[in-house]
Design an enzyme around this catalytic site. Structure first.
Site, PDB file in Angstrom:
ATOM      1  N   ARG A  97       0.748  -0.744   0.033  1.00 38.23           N
ATOM      2  CA  ARG A  97       0.192  -0.317   0.115  1.00 38.23           C
ATOM      3  C   ARG A  97       0.480   1.094  -0.200  1.00 38.23           C
ATOM      4  NH1 ARG A  97      -1.648   0.700   4.561  1.00 38.23           N
ATOM      5  NH2 ARG A  97      -1.474  -1.263   5.760  1.00 38.23           N
ATOM      6  N   TYR A 119      -1.224  -3.187  -6.646  1.00 37.91           N
ATOM      7  CA  TYR A 119      -1.222  -4.007  -6.079  1.00 37.91           C
ATOM      8  C   TYR A 119      -2.213  -3.991  -4.982  1.00 37.91           C
ATOM      9  CZ  TYR A 119       0.872  -7.118  -2.587  1.00 37.91           C
ATOM     10  OH  TYR A 119       1.411  -7.697  -1.511  1.00 37.91           O
ATOM     11  N   HIS A 163     -10.707  -2.317  12.187  1.00 39.77           N
ATOM     12  CA  HIS A 163      -9.368  -3.406  11.862  1.00 39.77           C
ATOM     13  C   HIS A 163      -9.304  -4.391  13.061  1.00 39.77           C
ATOM     14  CE1 HIS A 163      -4.979  -2.963   9.885  1.00 39.77           C
ATOM     15  NE2 HIS A 163      -5.681  -3.911   9.518  1.00 39.77           N
ATOM     16  N   CYS A 170       1.972  -8.986  13.478  1.00 40.14           N
ATOM     17  CA  CYS A 170       1.473  -8.951  15.206  1.00 40.14           C
ATOM     18  C   CYS A 170       1.089 -10.287  14.693  1.00 40.14           C
ATOM     19  CB  CYS A 170       0.582  -8.359  15.995  1.00 40.14           C
ATOM     20  SG  CYS A 170       1.699  -7.085  16.202  1.00 40.14           S
ATOM     21  N   ARG A 188       0.740 -12.116  -1.122  1.00 45.26           N
ATOM     22  CA  ARG A 188       0.525 -12.630  -0.284  1.00 45.26           C
ATOM     23  C   ARG A 188      -0.293 -13.917  -1.006  1.00 45.26           C
ATOM     24  NH1 ARG A 188      -1.134  -9.189   3.894  1.00 45.26           N
ATOM     25  NH2 ARG A 188       0.337  -7.847   3.670  1.00 45.26           N
TER      26      ARG A 188
END
Ligand code: O2Y
Ligand code: MN
Length: 601
Positions: free
Chosen positions: A78, A206, A235, A259, A384
């Site tokens: 991003r 992307y 989120h 995380c 990804r």
């Protein structure tokens, strides 16, 4: 407009047709194709993309129905500095967003879009975020000149004929326009127009920049709409924890990037707890839309239909469920491709291939370094997988449920080496909002920037809140007042270190032990000690059976250093000052109350 065969379009929706024509007049595609969501259509799109090289077929014996795509080397994540919120007032966008006046945004992007689809096809992708027809759901229409985007949208959202049928003649849909243009970073813009319910993205191919249902609609635009309409777009992962009696408690959890959100959402109960019979049910790994129902409680759906997960580091130890999820019908972006059309990534189980073509399209061999001596990756660190939710072995059977799942606990997480204990519970909703508003992570050695630097990311929404974060926190406070039975709010930190820099807590599946305590608290069962920062487990209320965890380590994990927390409070004060008058007074009050509790400790 005859060249676009408007009479054959599969909708009578006048507002939709007018908009598609207007966008086509600007972008000037050679043809327009409406996406119906059928299997035949998928086969046609895949074979066209294989023909142009946009996709590469993977070894079908190993990777059935899987394809490979490589994006431009300057287009692998991003682009936050080119992402804007275009509202009439800058105050509405807030200090947390780049801002541009809407007229300027439309003008700048039009200059790039104009004529950019000549020689190309414009696909019209009707999509639903959330189950089609659910009161939670929102309809979007994405226009794009990328087959890769269409194929990803087909996995990540519900697309095609049922969505158009549900939309009928309504003009209540998010107008999403995407064009690759020339993939030039200097002519790339990701623009959100929340007041017009529109998104324009140009110059990228992307992920989060172009799958406009995801971060752009389901978080930035949806958070704006959620404030207006009285709900939450967050989120957060959503997961169900089934206890030994078969009762399922659902939690929603927000963590900053890196995380392990996907890993937690797909957690596998550890050996030591298996005998108790816990099971985990994944509802979503990234986004939660939540509404207050007539029972005065919070209910949530995952608006997505797929996972767009980070590949490197995914293996049978870190996330066996993800490994199973991606075995078929998956698109892999920017991993390493081997000569026999197998794929590999850093952290994958098994042998490292002797050679391959890496994410940048360059020949690669193990241990390669560049001219500066830096390691050359086979797979890009942000490579990804795009895989359907339904392929996850522990997918919840409520994932298509129009009513969603009832959320009993909200969890905020941070990556703190010393400060935050393994888990604590907020005193009440307002204090919980403060805990979420101040959540933070420290940079690890693997991240760019100064190691140890604290980055605050309220509710993990800093890059995704489509309006002023101060107003967003006020919305959280207002929502709390509307709920008779709001979820309890917790904070977790899996990343506390000992003096030698080693993790004190084993993490991964063992995190279920913390979820067990959270569930017990929701049931009014487990005992806790009251501390200045919230309720912390009494050590004997955490089940550590089967873990080699000395009691001193558990004590360290749960300890609170008053001196460190006083410094933290001062840092929070600085952070809050950047939000000016939009910051709710309640946040200042919470900070003062924390300081007072610490001074008395
Ligand atoms: O880099 C991208 O374009 C994707 S970012 C992303 C993808 C899936 C889930 N979360 C994220 C994120 O940045 O939070
Ligand atoms: Mn995310």
């Amino acid at each position: 407009m005859n060249i676009y065969r408007v009479a054959d379009w599969p909708t009578k929706n006048a507002a939709l047709k007018v908009w598609v024509i207007e966008m086509a007049e600007m972008c000037q595609p050679d043809r327009i194709v409406w996406i119906d969501g059928s299997e035949g259509e998928k086969d046609r799109l895949v074979s066209e993309a294989l023909g142009t090289g946009e996709l590469i077929e993977l070894n079908q014996a190993k990777w059935s129905g899987c394809y490979y795509h490589r994006t431009a080397v300057n287009d692998v994540a991003r682009t936050e500095h080119l992402t804007y919120i275009c509202t009439e007032s800058q105050e509405m966008a807030g200090p947390n967003n780049n801002w541009m006046p809407p007229q300027e945004g439309y003008r700048k992007a039009s200059d790039i879009f104009t004529g950019s689809m000549r020689g190309r096809t414009m696909y019209v992708v009707p999509f639903s975020m959330g189950p089609v027809g659910s009161p939670f759901s929102k309809t979007g229409i994405e226009l794009t000149d990328s087959i890769y985007v269409v194929l990803n949208m087909r996995i990540m959202t519900r697309v095609g004929a049922p969505v158009l049928k549900k939309l009928g003649n309504s003009d209540d849909f998010t107008r999403c326009l995407h064009g690759k243009a020339d993939l030039d970073e200097n002519r790339r813009l990701i623009l959100h127009f929340p007041e017009d319910n529109a998104i324009w993205s140009v110059g990228s191919g992307y992920g989060g920049n172009v799958l406009l249902g995801k971060k752009c609609l389901a978080l930035r635009i949806a958070s704006f709409l959620a404030r207006k309409e009285g709900w939450f777009a967050e989120h957060m992962l959503i997961m169900g924890v089934e206890d030994p009696s078969g009762h399922i408690v659902y939690v929603a959890a927000a963590f900053p990037s890196a995380c392990g959100k996907t890993n937690l959402a797909m957690l596998i109960p550890p050996e030591g707890l298996k005998h108790k019979g816990y099971r985990i049910w994944t509802v979503g790994d990234d986004i939660a839309w939540m509404r207050i129902d007539s029972d005065g409680r919070l209910w949530a759906v995952n608006p997505e239909a797929g996972f767009f997960g980070v590949v490197p580091g995914t293996n049978m130890t870190s996330n066996a469920n993800a490994m199973q999820t991606i075995r078929k019908n998956t698109i892999f972006t920017n991993v390493l491709l081997t000569p026999d059309n197998d794929i590999w990534w850093e952290g994958k189980d098994g042998d490292v291939p002797a050679q391959g073509t890496n994410w940048a399209g360059l020949p690669w061999t193990p241990g390669m370094v560049d001219e500066k001596g830096n390691r050359v990756f086979g797979a890009h660190p942000n490579s990804r997988f795009t895989a359907p939710l339904v392929q996850c072995p522990c997918i919840s059977n409520r994932v298509e449920h129009h009513h969603g799942v009832r959320i009993d606990a909200i969890i905020f997480g941070g990556r703190r080496a010393r400060l935050a204990p393994l888990v604590y519970e907020s005193f009440d909703w307002e204090h919980g909002v403060f805990v979420g508003a101040t959540m933070a992570s420290e940079r690890t050695a693997a991240q760019f920037g100064k190691q140890g630097e604290v980055r605050r990311d309220p509710m993990a929404m800093l890059p995704f809140c489509g309006y002023n974060l101060g107003m967003y926190l006020q919305h959280w406070l207002d929502m709390g007042r509307k709920m008779e039975n709001p979820p309890k709010i917790f904070h977790v930190n899996w990343f506390r270190l000992d003096d030698d820099g080693k993790f004190l807590w084993p993490g991964f599946g063992e995190n279920l032990r913390v979820l067990e305590w959270i569930m017990d608290r929701c049931a009014g069962a487990a005992a806790a000690q009251t501390t200045p920062i919230g309720y912390v487990p009494k050590p004997d209320t955490l089940d550590v059976t089967g873990l080699c965890l000395p009691s001193e380590t558990l004590e360290k994990l749960l300890s609170i250093d008053t001196h460190d927390w006083i410094e933290e409070a001062n840092d929070i004060e600085k952070f809050f000052s950047s939000y000016g008058s939009a910051l709710p007074q309640e946040m200042i009050r919470q900070l003062q109350a924390l300081k007072e509790r610490l001074s008395k400790a």
